[in-house]
Write an enzyme that holds these catalytic residues in place. Structure first.
Site, PDB file in Angstrom:
ATOM      1  N   LYS A  83       0.814  -1.225   0.000  1.00  0.00           N
ATOM      2  CA  LYS A  83       0.000   0.000   0.000  1.00  0.00           C
ATOM      3  C   LYS A  83       0.848   1.277   0.000  1.00  0.00           C
ATOM      4  CE  LYS A  83      -4.026  -2.080   2.223  1.00  0.00           C
ATOM      5  NZ  LYS A  83      -4.971  -2.010   3.344  1.00  0.00           N
ATOM      6  N   ASP A  85      -9.679   2.594   3.076  1.00  0.00           N
ATOM      7  CA  ASP A  85      -9.662   1.897   4.374  1.00  0.00           C
ATOM      8  C   ASP A  85     -10.290   2.735   5.487  1.00  0.00           C
ATOM      9  OD1 ASP A  85      -8.538  -0.502   3.557  1.00  0.00           O
ATOM     10  OD2 ASP A  85      -6.476   0.150   3.937  1.00  0.00           O
TER      11      ASP A  85
END
Ligand code: NAP
Length: 310
Positions: free
Chosen positions: A89, A125
């Site tokens: 990420k 997220d």
């Protein structure tokens, strides 16, 4: 011909033919290492089918060395976009051409949009966690005093930034390596200097992951979020000692594999309300879908697919 459930990064060098010859063609996927366990294809493929979108979503196994190259190969391979999971990420943030404000502040990208030859990065997220909290506990982050375990990790940082953007009542950043929590607190401090009335305790605090510091802060908390890696293995110690959990706490564990974690078992035994990370996984996925297709995600179809898969 149905597409395989797993591709290797080297397949991307084969260009569009390696993915577009399937029916439906593969135009979305999740990059990770490991990635075999990822549940994203299950609910994304269900959503794509339900919406009549002729696209398949797959798993793409890529190691850290080859990740930047694999990401750049997406346009030529005919992809619309991708998700990115452990451990890529942060590298995805560096690898895209453009990034939205929240992803930049979070230091990571989990959703990529292919726009011609350009790659645009987002992170769903934090917003996914926010929706999950609202759904599970019928309360908004902004109204909560939050203790965040694992604030120095990738997911923890994204959640901390979300809490700050929503101006939650109070945020306690907890990390084993406390310097990471302190550095993050220094970054987020301007967002906590607001018109909200000062209470008896500081609105933003950074502490080490130890029992005495946690005991002090939990007296002034509504919600505990576990964003540490603790709980991913059944043999892990609980992320929080059971004796610190009061029945009035809400306890959210971002871990979603392997049933209830020790933390959730202890919290339920203490009478606290609990939820695990499946709802965050669902909502971050639904938000990715909305970014790719600019339309609402079929949330109930995705939920059904996710929750009916062991
Ligand atoms: P990460 O970047 O490696 O961060 C791991 C965090 O855990 C760090 O804060 C680390 O502290 C802490 N930690 C590790 N071992 C510990 C221990 N023994 N005691 C105390 N703290 C410890 O990992 P990540 O990608 O953020 O993932 C963290 C968790 O979030 C995982 O459980 C993952 O399943 C979950 N997650 C869930 C979703 C979802 O959709 N539900 C999405 C993303 C992530 P140090 O900084 O001191 O090393």
């Amino acid at each position: 011909m149905d597409a395989p459930e797993l591709f290797e990064w080297s397949d991307l060098s084969g260009g569009a033919d390696a993915f577009q010859r399937f029916s439906p063609p593969v135009r979305l996927g999740v990059f990770g290492d490991p990635v075999e366990h990822s549940r994203s294809p299950v609910f994304h493929n269900a959503a794509l089918k339900a919406c009549g979108i002729p696209v398949a979503y797959t798993r793409l196994h890529v190691d850290a060395t080859h990740f930047p190259e694999a990401l750049r190969a997406l346009p030529a391979a005919g992809f619309l976009g991708a998700n990115v999971t452990i451990p890529h990420k942060a590298a995805a943030l560096a690898g895209v051409d453009e990034v939205d404000d929240y992803a930049r502040a979070s230091g990571s990208v989990n959703t990529v949009v292919v726009d011609g030859q350009r790659l645009i990065g987002f992170n769903t997220d934090g917003p996914g966690l926010s929706r999950a909290i609202r759904e599970e506990f019928l309360v908004d982050l902004k109204d909560l005093r939050v203790v965040l375990l694992g604030a120095g990790g990738g997911a923890g940082r994204a959640i901390a930034v979300q809490c700050a953007m929503e101006a939650c009542e109070r945020l306690v950043l907890v990390n084993r390596s406390v310097e990471k929590a302190q550095a993050l607190a220094a970054e987020l401090a301007p967002r906590f200097r607001s018109e909200k009335p000062a209470g008896p305790v500081e609105r933003l605090v950074a502490i080490p992951h130890d029992e005495s510091a946690l005991a002090r802060e939990l007296e002034h908390a509504d919600l505990v979020i576990n964003a540490t890696a603790l709980g991913m293995k059944r043999s892990d110690p609980p992320a929080l000692p059971a004796r610190l959990i009061s029945p009035s706490l809400l306890v959210y564990d971002t871990v979603y594999s392997g049933g209830a974690t020790r933390l959730l078992e202890d919290a339920a035994a203490a009478g606290a309300r609990t939820a695990n990370g499946l709802s965050m996984l669902l909502h971050q996925g639904a938000l990715s879908f909305e970014i790719w297709f600019n339309r609402p995600a079929p949330l109930e179809v995705m939920r059904q697919a996710l929750f009916s898969t062991p």
